[in-house]
Write a protein that holds these residues in place. Sequence first.
Motif, short mmCIF file in Angstrom:
data_model
loop_
_atom_site.label_atom_id
_atom_site.label_comp_id
_atom_site.label_asym_id
_atom_site.label_seq_id
_atom_site.Cartn_x
_atom_site.Cartn_y
_atom_site.Cartn_z
N ARG A 177 -10.18 -59.83 -151.08
CA ARG A 177 -9.91 -61.07 -150.38
C ARG A 177 -8.47 -61.52 -150.62
N SER A 178 -7.98 -62.35 -149.72
CA SER A 178 -6.63 -62.88 -149.83
C SER A 178 -6.52 -63.81 -151.04
N ARG A 215 -7.82 -67.73 -150.41
CA ARG A 215 -9.15 -67.44 -149.89
C ARG A 215 -9.43 -68.22 -148.60
N ASP A 239 -7.91 -63.29 -144.25
CA ASP A 239 -9.35 -63.09 -144.44
C ASP A 239 -10.09 -63.18 -143.10
N GLU A 248 -15.88 -59.10 -152.35
CA GLU A 248 -15.71 -60.55 -152.35
C GLU A 248 -15.10 -61.08 -153.65
#
Length: 339
Positions: free
Chosen positions: A157-158, A161, A166, A183
């Motif tokens: 994930r970035s 978030r 994403d 995740e």
Amino acid sequence: MENLPSTVSERRGRTSKSQKPSLLIVMAFFSCLACLYVAGRLWQDAENRVVLNSMLKKNYDQRPKVLTVGDKLMALGCKDIEGKIIETEMDLTLAKSQGYLKNQKSGSSPGKKLLVVIGVYTGFGSHLRRNIFRGPQGDALRKLEERGVVLRFVIGRSPNRGDSLDRKIDEEDQASKDFLILENHEEAEEELPKKVKLFFSAAVQNWDAEFYVKVDDNIDLDLEGLISLLESRRDQGAAYIGCMKSGEVVVEEGEQWFEPEWWKFGDEKSYFRHAAGSVILLSKNLAQYININSGSLKTYAFDDISIGSWMLGVQATYIDDNRLCCTSNIRQDKVCSVA
């Protein structure tokens, strides 16, 4: 008149004699009272001690005893649960010693074991590279699954978030259904060693396959050649396959490939033998070993070094296959080459 002094003297003598017995009686009376008071206090203290001892004994007798687990299970009428717990603990110990978990969740259809799960490491800006794997018609990966080969693009994930990065990945995944999104992983260069643990753990938990493969998306991969290689190794137990190498440990901070824990690698500062990071193949039991022990496995600066360190502690069979050395753009019977 001459007898008067003698009379007074006699009276005083009689008075003095009469007062002495009275004083003695009073002193004796108070002495008796004092004795009675002391005796009473001693008796009361003795009675108190008797009462206190009886209360302590009663409380001690009524105090609940320390129950063992067996007593508690027996009291609950669940003695058979104890046997199941012991049996489960024995199964878990056996599973850890053999490197696998029983009754593991599988993403494949019941009774069907896949040949391989391939995790292609990808990034937020690698859409074109992913399309190369998907093929011109976009259905190449679906056709592979019909042959027991699952390929998923592995991404975290970035750091921010839920941002546009994403969202784009989520939209692409909804359309293609070919991502394995971690995740709990933040997509960053320095987090790659942790990513490899998460990938192998997630792959083992979701698919039942004979092999699990980590691939970088910046190489050209000959999928048919990889499948052929794995089919020839079907009966190879505890297989750790790749382009085996060693190499110098970089100790100068700021230089490329710097290893923060360089001092652990001895005076010569050389890495142990390990598979190069572009393509790493693990048999099922080794992948499951990583899954089971992921919480305690040490990571180093690079994912291939980290995997190599984990293989040092188990009975892994090292297989050095130069077809997996992606060092040039000329294939010459190689499974991979520089993109």
